[in-house]
Every structure is written in C-alpha cells, then in structure tokens.
Design a protein around this motif. Structure first.
Motif, PDB file in Angstrom:
ATOM      1  N   GLY A  44      31.308  40.175  24.006  1.00 36.68           N
ATOM      2  CA  GLY A  44      32.368  41.069  23.564  1.00 36.68           C
ATOM      3  C   GLY A  44      33.615  40.934  24.412  1.00 36.68           C
ATOM      4  N   ALA A  45      34.549  41.860  24.237  1.00 35.34           N
ATOM      5  CA  ALA A  45      35.881  41.735  24.831  1.00 35.34           C
ATOM      6  C   ALA A  45      35.878  41.755  26.349  1.00 35.34           C
ATOM      7  CB  ALA A  45      36.780  42.862  24.308  1.00 35.34           C
ATOM      8  N   LEU A  46      34.873  42.399  26.964  1.00 33.87           N
ATOM      9  CA  LEU A  46      34.854  42.532  28.425  1.00 33.87           C
ATOM     10  C   LEU A  46      33.676  41.809  29.064  1.00 33.87           C
ATOM     11  CD1 LEU A  46      35.948  46.262  28.720  1.00 33.87           C
ATOM     12  CD2 LEU A  46      37.311  44.246  29.222  1.00 33.87           C
ATOM     13  N   ASP A  47      33.181  40.774  28.371  1.00 33.41           N
ATOM     14  CA  ASP A  47      32.036  40.037  28.912  1.00 33.41           C
ATOM     15  C   ASP A  47      32.352  39.331  30.218  1.00 33.41           C
ATOM     16  OD1 ASP A  47      33.774  38.260  27.683  1.00 33.41           O
ATOM     17  OD2 ASP A  47      32.336  37.577  26.191  1.00 33.41           O
ATOM     18  N   SER A  48      33.600  38.920  30.411  1.00 31.16           N
ATOM     19  CA  SER A  48      33.947  38.225  31.649  1.00 31.16           C
ATOM     20  C   SER A  48      33.813  39.131  32.865  1.00 31.16           C
ATOM     21  CB  SER A  48      35.367  37.659  31.568  1.00 31.16           C
ATOM     22  OG  SER A  48      36.319  38.685  31.390  1.00 31.16           O
ATOM     23  N   THR A  49      33.849  40.441  32.655  1.00 32.38           N
ATOM     24  CA  THR A  49      33.595  41.408  33.720  1.00 32.38           C
ATOM     25  C   THR A  49      32.126  41.799  33.762  1.00 32.38           C
ATOM     26  OG1 THR A  49      35.839  42.300  33.571  1.00 32.38           O
ATOM     27  CG2 THR A  49      34.175  43.709  34.576  1.00 32.38           C
ATOM     28  N   ALA A 228      48.767  47.665  34.543  1.00 27.71           N
ATOM     29  CA  ALA A 228      47.433  48.251  34.414  1.00 27.71           C
ATOM     30  C   ALA A 228      46.791  47.690  33.153  1.00 27.71           C
ATOM     31  CB  ALA A 228      47.504  49.772  34.360  1.00 27.71           C
ATOM     32  N   MET A 229      46.951  46.383  32.968  1.00 33.03           N
ATOM     33  CA  MET A 229      46.378  45.680  31.820  1.00 33.03           C
ATOM     34  C   MET A 229      44.902  45.391  32.081  1.00 33.03           C
ATOM     35  SD  MET A 229      49.004  45.342  29.835  1.00 33.03           S
ATOM     36  CE  MET A 229      49.740  43.976  28.971  1.00 33.03           C
ATOM     37  N   VAL A 230      44.091  45.426  31.020  1.00 31.56           N
ATOM     38  CA  VAL A 230      42.639  45.355  31.173  1.00 31.56           C
ATOM     39  C   VAL A 230      42.056  44.315  30.221  1.00 31.56           C
ATOM     40  CG1 VAL A 230      40.475  46.635  30.924  1.00 31.56           C
ATOM     41  CG2 VAL A 230      42.478  47.767  31.899  1.00 31.56           C
ATOM     42  N   GLY A 231      41.155  43.483  30.721  1.00 32.72           N
ATOM     43  CA  GLY A 231      40.399  42.593  29.856  1.00 32.72           C
ATOM     44  C   GLY A 231      40.999  41.209  29.709  1.00 32.72           C
ATOM     45  N   LEU A 235      45.113  38.990  29.893  1.00 33.77           N
ATOM     46  CA  LEU A 235      45.517  37.947  30.833  1.00 33.77           C
ATOM     47  C   LEU A 235      46.665  37.116  30.262  1.00 33.77           C
ATOM     48  CD1 LEU A 235      42.121  36.649  32.269  1.00 33.77           C
ATOM     49  CD2 LEU A 235      43.754  38.215  33.323  1.00 33.77           C
ATOM     50  N   GLY A 236      46.811  37.175  28.943  1.00 33.61           N
ATOM     51  CA  GLY A 236      47.935  36.478  28.316  1.00 33.61           C
ATOM     52  C   GLY A 236      49.278  36.940  28.842  1.00 33.61           C
ATOM     53  N   PHE A 237      49.361  38.187  29.297  1.00 34.55           N
ATOM     54  CA  PHE A 237      50.623  38.681  29.846  1.00 34.55           C
ATOM     55  C   PHE A 237      51.032  37.868  31.069  1.00 34.55           C
ATOM     56  CE2 PHE A 237      52.938  41.312  32.908  1.00 34.55           C
ATOM     57  CZ  PHE A 237      54.061  41.618  32.155  1.00 34.55           C
ATOM     58  N   TYR A 238      50.099  37.658  31.983  1.00 37.38           N
ATOM     59  CA  TYR A 238      50.412  36.922  33.212  1.00 37.38           C
ATOM     60  C   TYR A 238      50.752  35.466  32.909  1.00 37.38           C
ATOM     61  CZ  TYR A 238      48.047  41.027  35.096  1.00 37.38           C
ATOM     62  OH  TYR A 238      47.675  42.323  35.382  1.00 37.38           O
ATOM     63  N   THR A 255      47.097  47.343  39.226  1.00 37.87           N
ATOM     64  CA  THR A 255      45.976  48.215  39.558  1.00 37.87           C
ATOM     65  C   THR A 255      44.656  47.656  39.046  1.00 37.87           C
ATOM     66  OG1 THR A 255      46.157  49.504  37.506  1.00 37.87           O
ATOM     67  CG2 THR A 255      47.480  50.244  39.395  1.00 37.87           C
ATOM     68  N   VAL A 256      44.702  46.513  38.340  1.00 37.81           N
ATOM     69  CA  VAL A 256      43.512  45.977  37.685  1.00 37.81           C
ATOM     70  C   VAL A 256      43.287  44.500  37.998  1.00 37.81           C
ATOM     71  CG1 VAL A 256      42.362  45.595  35.460  1.00 37.81           C
ATOM     72  CG2 VAL A 256      43.786  47.616  35.786  1.00 37.81           C
ATOM     73  N   TYR A 257      44.343  43.709  38.133  1.00 37.47           N
ATOM     74  CA  TYR A 257      44.176  42.260  38.259  1.00 37.47           C
ATOM     75  C   TYR A 257      43.268  41.918  39.441  1.00 37.47           C
ATOM     76  CZ  TYR A 257      44.989  37.296  38.498  1.00 37.47           C
ATOM     77  OH  TYR A 257      44.788  35.944  38.517  1.00 37.47           O
ATOM     78  N   GLY A 258      42.207  41.171  39.166  1.00 33.81           N
ATOM     79  CA  GLY A 258      41.237  40.797  40.180  1.00 33.81           C
ATOM     80  C   GLY A 258      40.022  41.695  40.222  1.00 33.81           C
ATOM     81  N   ALA A 259      40.057  42.821  39.508  1.00 32.60           N
ATOM     82  CA  ALA A 259      38.941  43.769  39.554  1.00 32.60           C
ATOM     83  C   ALA A 259      37.686  43.212  38.907  1.00 32.60           C
ATOM     84  CB  ALA A 259      39.325  45.078  38.871  1.00 32.60           C
ATOM     85  N   GLY A 260      37.854  42.350  37.896  1.00 30.38           N
ATOM     86  CA  GLY A 260      36.696  41.833  37.179  1.00 30.38           C
ATOM     87  C   GLY A 260      36.060  40.615  37.810  1.00 30.38           C
ATOM     88  N   GLY A 261      36.801  39.910  38.668  1.00 28.80           N
ATOM     89  CA  GLY A 261      36.245  38.752  39.351  1.00 28.80           C
ATOM     90  C   GLY A 261      36.436  37.434  38.632  1.00 28.80           C
ATOM     91  N   THR A 262      37.037  37.454  37.448  1.00 32.67           N
ATOM     92  CA  THR A 262      37.220  36.202  36.706  1.00 32.67           C
ATOM     93  C   THR A 262      38.687  35.862  36.448  1.00 32.67           C
ATOM     94  OG1 THR A 262      37.001  37.386  34.609  1.00 32.67           O
ATOM     95  CG2 THR A 262      35.002  36.415  35.527  1.00 32.67           C
ATOM     96  N   GLU A 263      39.566  36.808  36.708  1.00 32.54           N
ATOM     97  CA  GLU A 263      40.977  36.586  36.408  1.00 32.54           C
ATOM     98  C   GLU A 263      41.519  35.374  37.156  1.00 32.54           C
ATOM     99  OE1 GLU A 263      40.399  41.148  36.415  1.00 32.54           O
ATOM    100  OE2 GLU A 263      39.551  39.378  37.401  1.00 32.54           O
ATOM    101  N   GLN A 264      41.183  35.272  38.452  1.00 33.22           N
ATOM    102  CA  GLN A 264      41.700  34.173  39.256  1.00 33.22           C
ATOM    103  C   GLN A 264      41.075  32.838  38.881  1.00 33.22           C
ATOM    104  OE1 GLN A 264      40.176  37.147  40.313  1.00 33.22           O
ATOM    105  NE2 GLN A 264      40.381  37.165  42.539  1.00 33.22           N
TER     106      GLN A 264
END
Length: 411
Positions: A44-49, A228-231, A235-238, A255-264
């Motif tokens: 689903g949409a938040l599987d990467s987290t 404070a973008m999520v999911g 990431l398309g914003f960045y 406030t969110v980037y890096g919280a999920g561990g997969t963004e980087q």
C-alpha cells in the motif's frame, strides 16, 4: 549508494513477503506462547515505512526469545498487513483483540490508522503501543505513545531554522489530521519567534505532482519551506523541487523527511542534501547502545535497503520496553504493566534515555536536529529529556484514567 525507484525498493525490501500477507499471516499459537500483534503497512501507500517497522519489530522479538522469552514462554508474533487501508486496519485490529487474543499490539503509522484502531483496542482492553511521531493530543490509558510530538521537535527546529534562514515560512503538508495539526503548531512556533507563515498548502497522500505549488513558492519568496509531507508519493515534491533548481535558492526544513527510513534511499543525494529535520532518533547518535543495535540490525538484515529512523527504532523500543515491564511485573496484564511503565523508570535505548510520562503515557526523550548530507543525517544539536508539553496541556491520566480521546489542542 545506488538509488532505487519505489518499485525496486519494494521488490528488494519485502514486496514478495508482503504479497503473502495479502491474506493475513497469523501465528496460530497455543497457550505455551505469549502473542504480540504487529499491524504495519507491508503493502500500500506507506509500505516503504511499514516494511522496516515490521522487520525491527521481529528483530526485537527474536532478541527477547533468544534471551529466554518472557515468564517461561516464547513470544510469538501475529502479523497482519493492513495495506494502508483503514477498513483492513479496523478488521485486523478486531481480529487481534477478539480472535487472536494478543497481549499487546505494536502498530499503526498514520494518525488516521491510529484513530481507526485505538478505540477498538480500548474497547476490548488490548494493550496498544503507538510508536510513530505524530501531532499530539491522544489521551488514552490503554495506549503508550513513544514517538515524538510537535512540542518535542517542531518547537526546536522552527527557531533553529529561523536563526539560519529568516522569518518568512511557506508550509506544505499532508492533507489529514497529522498535516493539519502540525501546520497549526508550525504557525504558532513561527509567530512566537517573531516570524510569519505566508502560506500553507495541503496535499492528499496520493498526490505526486507539485509543479503549480513550486511556482507559487517561487513567487512568494519565503526564507524557507517547512515540509510536513508524508509517504512515498510526496517524495515527488523534493525531486521536483531539485529539478526546478530551487535547492540552492530556498532551503527545506521538514518534520517528516527521514522518519520512514527510505526517503534517503529513494531520492538521490542531489535531491536530499541540505534538508534539515528534527526527530527522536538518527543513525548518527553516538552511544554504545546505538552502535550495538545497528550492528544487530545489519547482521539480521544484511540486504536491507533502508536507513534506521525514529519510527523503526521506536518500534524496537516499544517491544523492548513492554518486555521489560512484563518481566518486572511478572504479568502481561495491562494495569500491572502500567504500574511499571509509569513509575519513572528510565530506559537506555539506542535513541538515548527514554521514560514514560505518567500524566500522558507519552515518552520523555532526547530530541535531535540534523542535516541530510550524502544520504545520511549529521546531528547538529541535542535536546535531552524533551517533554511532550503539547499533550501535557490537555491530558492528565492520573486525574482521569478513563480518558479515551484525542484532544485537538487549541492554538
């Protein structure tokens, strides 16, 4: 480091495993085990987290069992994949409580998922740990909340960024309760520090195109953007921000980037370098407990394609803190565990010192501000023993132990 597309990330980090969970993978345990529920988005949409959270959840259980289990029994996981679907969250929460009769549940990512399952666990007296940073305000004796709140992170990072960049802020946020309430806290802290939020925009979680917003920001000329973008879609914003040549013109604080561990991992260094964030955990924390923890994770998941983040580390904390309370109480019953958890005991965790505030049952913890560089965060400042002051404003479980609500804090 080779950068991954979202599709490749999912394939290499557990999409195959998640596929087997489209129909729930439930541990059919007997009375000889203690059952714990895991409810994380494995698809689903938040599987990467959710995938990293689930892996660290299972690592903690393995460590507990390798050390002899609890109360003379092994701990067995009952894992469901809610697929970022609120109907499935509701269904599986009910099954965990009534059919599987687990002793505790670790789960939920978004506030929407938490507010779907929290009342179910409260109704059926199934102890619940919410291990995700969130907007604050939950007051529920049946829940332990270990993730950071705005009073612990946003309150720190806003004046830090304003001192670096200036006082005009443009906020972009996810369009659900986390994004809306966090944006309100951003406005409050910006104004308290003599600044101005010149605009705020909200985006549903499935939005992935941000060209018109980037044009608006270019015209508004803020000193920095607060995200404070999520999911994964957001990431398309960045990515589009960097492609528009904006990284060198207007910095981003999140406030969110890096919280999920997969963004980087998903974004390139060129797209992510320079982003400032504040959380209760970064891999760069320099203490022996964290070093040993990261070594264990690397041994257990040598092919992992994610970076340890607050949400995953706090999920590990949740299992370890719960297990410690079970040992000390000699019981898995909630009220016996709460006596231990709210006694003022301090836990030495990879993130630093953690204890449970008895008034709110939220974590008092060390908080950090860091800057992303070459796909990793370097810590700039540390704030020990940060209190969940926002939730303390509205919640007092000592006076009202029957409370079962999320207060919307008046700003």
């Amino acid at each position: 480091m080779t950068k991954l597309s979202r599709r490749n990330f999912l394939y290499t980090t557990g999409a195959a495993a998640a596929a087997t969970l489209a129909s729930p993978l439930v541990a059919r345990a007997g009375t000889d085990t203690i059952k714990v529920g895991g409810l994380h988005d494995l698809s689903g949409a938040l599987d990467s987290t959710g995938v990293p959270m689930n892996q660290v959840f299972q690592l903690a259980i393995k460590e507990i069992n390798d050390a002899g289990g609890l109360l003379g029994k092994q701990v067995e996981a009952v894992i469901y994949d809610p697929q970022s679907n609120m109907s499935l969250y509701s269904q599986y929460a009910t099954q965990l409580a009534l059919k599987d009769k687990v002793d505790v549940v670790m789960g939920g990512i978004t506030s929407a998922s938490r507010e779907t399952i929290r009342p179910i666990f409260h109704r059926y007296n199934t102890f619940y740990f919410y291990n995700t940073q969130y907007e604050g305000g939950v007051c529920d004796r049946n829940e332990i909340t270990l993730g950071t709140t705005p009073a612990q992170t946003v309150k720190r990072v806003i004046p830090y960024a304003m001192n670096l960049y200036g006082k005009k802020v443009y906020t972009v946020a996810a369009d659900y309760n986390y994004g809306h309430i966090t944006a309100a806290w951003v406005k409050r802290y910006v104004e308290e520090n003599g600044g101005e939020v010149i605009a705020t925009e909200f985006f549903p979680l499935d939005v992935a195109q941000f060209g018109s917003t980037i044009s608006k920001i270019q015209g508004a000329k803020p000193d920095f953007v607060l995200s404070a973008m999520v999911g994964t879609s957001h990431l398309g914003f960045y990515r589009q921000w960097a492609a528009a040549g904006m990284k060198s013109q207007i910095p981003i604080v999140s406030t969110v980037y890096g919280a999920g561990g997969t963004e980087q991992v998903i974004l390139t260094h060129e797209e992510s370098d320079g982003i400032i964030a504040s959380f209760g955990y970064f891999e760069a924390i320099d203490n022996p407990t964290n070093k040993a923890f990261l070594e264990k994770v690397a041994q257990e998941y040598p092919d992992k394609k994610w970076v340890m983040s607050e949400i995953s580390e706090v999920t590990y904390e949740g299992m370890k803190i719960w297990a410690d309370a079970v040992k000390e109480a000699g019981s898995t019953k909630r009220d016996a565990l709460l006596e231990v958890l709210t006694s003022g005991k301090t836990y030495d965790m990879p993130a630093g010192k953690v204890k449970i505030d008895p008034k709110t049952q939220h974590a008092v913890r060390d908080v950090y501000i860091a800057t992303c560089k070459d796909g990793a965060f370097a810590i700039n400042e540390t704030f020990p023993d940060s209190q969940p002051e926002d939730t303390q404003m509205v919640c007092d479980l000592i006076k009202d132990p029957k409370s079962n609500t999320q207060y919307e804090i008046s700003l």
